[in-house]
Each structure stands twice: as structure tokens, then as C-alpha cells.
Design an enzyme around this catalytic site. Structure first.
Site, PDB file in Angstrom:
ATOM      1  N   CYS A  47       0.825  -1.212   0.000  1.00 28.48           N
ATOM      2  CA  CYS A  47       0.000   0.000   0.000  1.00 28.48           C
ATOM      3  C   CYS A  47       0.858   1.261   0.000  1.00 28.48           C
ATOM      4  CB  CYS A  47      -0.897  -0.021   1.223  1.00 28.48           C
ATOM      5  SG  CYS A  47      -1.761   1.526   1.542  1.00 28.48           S
ATOM      6  N   TRP A  80      -7.928  -6.408   5.712  1.00 24.02           N
ATOM      7  CA  TRP A  80      -6.540  -6.833   5.589  1.00 24.02           C
ATOM      8  C   TRP A  80      -6.303  -7.925   6.641  1.00 24.02           C
ATOM      9  CZ3 TRP A  80      -3.001  -4.890   2.042  1.00 24.02           C
ATOM     10  CH2 TRP A  80      -3.382  -3.726   1.347  1.00 24.02           C
ATOM     11  N   VAL A 113     -11.791  -1.207   5.854  1.00 25.22           N
ATOM     12  CA  VAL A 113     -10.668  -1.332   6.793  1.00 25.22           C
ATOM     13  C   VAL A 113      -9.390  -0.952   6.057  1.00 25.22           C
ATOM     14  CG1 VAL A 113      -9.303  -2.977   8.123  1.00 25.22           C
ATOM     15  CG2 VAL A 113     -11.803  -3.059   8.208  1.00 25.22           C
ATOM     16  N   THR A 114      -8.666   0.008   6.601  1.00 23.27           N
ATOM     17  CA  THR A 114      -7.525   0.574   5.892  1.00 23.27           C
ATOM     18  C   THR A 114      -6.208   0.364   6.640  1.00 23.27           C
ATOM     19  OG1 THR A 114      -7.660   2.752   6.961  1.00 23.27           O
ATOM     20  CG2 THR A 114      -9.022   2.417   5.012  1.00 23.27           C
ATOM     21  N   VAL A 115      -5.135   0.345   5.867  1.00 26.90           N
ATOM     22  CA  VAL A 115      -3.789   0.505   6.396  1.00 26.90           C
ATOM     23  C   VAL A 115      -3.223   1.780   5.767  1.00 26.90           C
ATOM     24  CG1 VAL A 115      -3.309  -1.914   6.833  1.00 26.90           C
ATOM     25  CG2 VAL A 115      -2.880  -1.006   4.558  1.00 26.90           C
ATOM     26  N   TYR A 178      -5.446   6.514  -9.119  1.00 28.75           N
ATOM     27  CA  TYR A 178      -6.656   5.750  -8.805  1.00 28.75           C
ATOM     28  C   TYR A 178      -7.852   6.261  -9.597  1.00 28.75           C
ATOM     29  CZ  TYR A 178      -4.325   3.352  -4.963  1.00 28.75           C
ATOM     30  OH  TYR A 178      -3.485   2.558  -4.230  1.00 28.75           O
TER      31      TYR A 178
END
Length: 336
Positions: A47, A80, A113-115, A178
Site C-alpha cells: 500500500c 486486511w 478497513v484501511t492501512v 486511482y
């Protein structure tokens, strides 16, 4: 980067930027004071947003006070996951799904859900996933724990200019790729493509006569641009149709990117294998076959860049970070 990164309306990709904005600060004003060992930074090498935090943590020498957990390169719509760890469980947080830490903070967390995310170890709760603020706070709120020789990545006299440049880099480049890749119509794609390459041309002009984006040392602005450039040829050029030219065909930006790549703390955080696995396997709507391309050839990242002729001092009055710690190195064969 999110499991559900945004939506397409009228064909145009729009990123949901409503993150958990709690901050970890020196004075603890949000209830979370800076404290060694209290928090764990959860990232994925694939990422670009998480990659920023890996770089800044390393440059500032925060490894001793802020542990790090690595998710695998792929995920499903739920979360993730810690596929790289024995048993698929993070050894500190004792969870397989990062979503568990989000649900502990906000039950039935309704968003992607993010990193990167920072988790409080004792409670298992996510404190923040606000990636843009996170690295700025590493520079400004965690200063008591910076290593000797840590660089000034967000020096006060240059903050307005860093913010201005970073805003354009985010809008037009970091997120611009993106907008190309997830465009839902030809018209939206062509508009996004034009915006992206106008911005890349602007950056080429800016960097033709100066080694770094702001001032004569590496700053937060360079970190933010670098993680997109590192992914440009392996992913964005083909997968996201950003194909006017490869990074390696844009002489100024290619030399600039190689300069940073060869700087300790930058290139040694880049895992090209995981990067390609993530984009080509997770984005099944764009790449339904799930085939991960073999190319491009990556050895050229280590060729001379000639940017020293522009002057500048990478770390200013500071020093380069040491080698990556045991357990935090990019696997052999995954870099350039």
C-alpha cells in the site's frame, strides 16, 4: 488503502477520506499520549499510503518505541489480514483480521478497513487510520523519541510550502492514478488521465532545477510523491491505464525517483512482488484473470541518477538511518 477505497459516481472515482482522526500527541489531548511501546503501527508493504509510514518511522528512528506489524499483500472485502505471520496471527495483537481492531474501537465498523492504522496494544483498539496526519505527527509529536541525527521532514519554516505541494501531489498524483484506474466511463478516465500527466509535467519542471520538492533536503513532500512513483511502472502504467509514458521515460522524475530509491530508508522499504500481487489480485474487476505480470525489469532502479549535481543534502544536518531491523527487511528477491 481501503478494502473499499471509494465509489464511482457519474463514472468518476471518489475516495472516502473520512478517517478515524484521533491523534496521538505529546500532550495526549485526544486521550492518547505518545508513549513508547503503547502502540503498534499496522501496515502492508503493498500500500502506498502505508509505505509512507514505514519510511518516516525508519528515517526518524522510531522503531524502538513504535512496533510494526505487516499485513499480507492481498485481502478480501472484509479486511486486511496477517497472512505473513505464523498461523496468520499478528504476534502482538493476536488477531488475524485487522477488522477486529477496528470493531473494538467502533462496533460493527461500517467502512472499509484501511492501512496504515495505529492500534493501542493493551486495548486492541485502532486509535487512528488518518494516514496523512500520521506521518506529520511522527515528525512533530514524537520528537522526544527521534533518533540522534533524525532529519527534519516537516521543518516549521517550510510547512506552508510543503503543505501546498503535498496537496497537489495528493490530489493529482497519489489519488490521480486511482481516478484513472477506477474510472467508470471513458470521459471520466480521459479527464483523470489528463489531470495526472499535467501534474507529472509540472513536477518534472519543478524538479529539473532542484533536487527535492521543497528546500534542499528531503521532506514529507518527497516521501508522499515517492511511494506513487515507485509503483508507477510495475502497476499504474498498465493496470491503471496511466500509459502516456512510463516513469522510466520521464527523465527528470525517473532520475529523482532513483535518487530517493537509493537513499537509505526509501528503496529498502519497497517490495515490488507484494505491490504487484496486491493490485493485480485484489482488483478483480480490473484484472479478472488474476494474472500477475512478470515485468518490468527492475535493475535500472540502482543505476546512477546524477542528481547530486543539483546540490542539496538528503538529511540536512542529520544522518542516514541504519539498516532495517531484523524482521523488517524486504524479503530477498522482492526489491530491485
Amino acid at each position: 488503502m481501503e478494502t473499499e477505497a471509494g465509489y464511482v459516481g457519474a463514472g468518476e472515482f471518489t475516495r472516502d477520506t473520512n478517517y478515524i482522526s484521533t491523534r496521538i500527541t505529546a500532550d495526549g489531548r485526544d486521550g492518547y499520549p505518545v508513549e513508547p511501546g503503547r502502540y503498534r503501527l499496522v501496515v502492508a508493504r503493498a500500500c502506498p499510503w502505508a509505505n509512507r509510514t514505514i519510511i518516516v518511522r525508519r528515517l526518524l528512528g522510531l522503531e524502538e518505541v513504535l512496533s510494526i506489524g505487516f499485513c499480507g499483500p492481498t485481502h478480501d472485502k472484509r479486511s486486511w489480514t496477517f497472512d505473513l505471520d505464523p498461523g496468520g496471527v499478528d504476534p502482538v495483537l493476536k488477531i488475524h483480521f485487522l477488522r477486529d481492531a477496528y470493531n473494538k474501537r467502533i462496533p460493527d465498523y461500517p467502512k472499509g478497513v484501511t492501512v496504515p492504522a495505529i492500534v493501542e496494544v493493551a486495548t486492541g483498539q485502532v486509535v487512528t487510520n488518518d494516514f496523512a496526519q500520521m506521518t506529520l505527527d511522527f515528525s512533530t509529536e514524537w520528537t522526544a523519541y527521534h533518533r540522534d541525527g533524525a532529519p527534519q521532514l516537516y521543518p516549521e519554516p517550510l510547512r506552508d510550502e510543503i503543505d501546498e505541494v503535498s496537496k497537489r501531489v495528493y490530489t493529482e498524483v497519489n489519488n490521480g492514478v486511482y481516478r484513472c484506474g477506477f474510472a467508470g466511463s471513458q470521459q471520466a478516465y480521459e479527464a483523470a488521465y489528463d489531470r495526472l500527466f499535467v501534474a507529472l509535467d509540472w513536477l518534472s519542471e519543478r524538479l529539473a532545477g532542484q533536487r527535492y520538492l521543497v528546500g534542499d533536503t528531503i521532506t514529507e513532500a518527497d516521501v508522499r510523491l515517492f511511494t506513487t512513483l515507485a509503483r508507477f511502472d510495475p502497476v499504474y502504467h498498465g493496470h491503471f491505464k496511466c500509459n502516456r509514458s512510463k516513469l522510466s521515460e520521464m527523465p527528470v522524475l525517473w532520475a529523482y525517483a532513483r535518487d530517493l530509491f537509493q537513499t537509505p530508508g526509501f528503496g529498502d522499504t519497497i517490495d515490488f512482488v507484494q505491490i504487484k500481487q496486491h493490485y493485480y489480485l485484489v482488483h478483480s474487476d480490473i484484472n479478472p484473470t488474476g494474472i500477475v505480470p512478470e515485468g518490468p525489469e527492475l535493475g535500472d532502479w540502482l543505476t546512477p541518477h546524477g542528481r547530486e549535481a543539483l546540490g542539496g543534502r538528503p538529511f540536512g544536518d542529520g544522518t542516514a538511518p541504519g539498516p532495517a531491523r531484523d524482521g523488517e527487511q524486504v524479503p530477498v528477491g522482492h526489491g530491485a
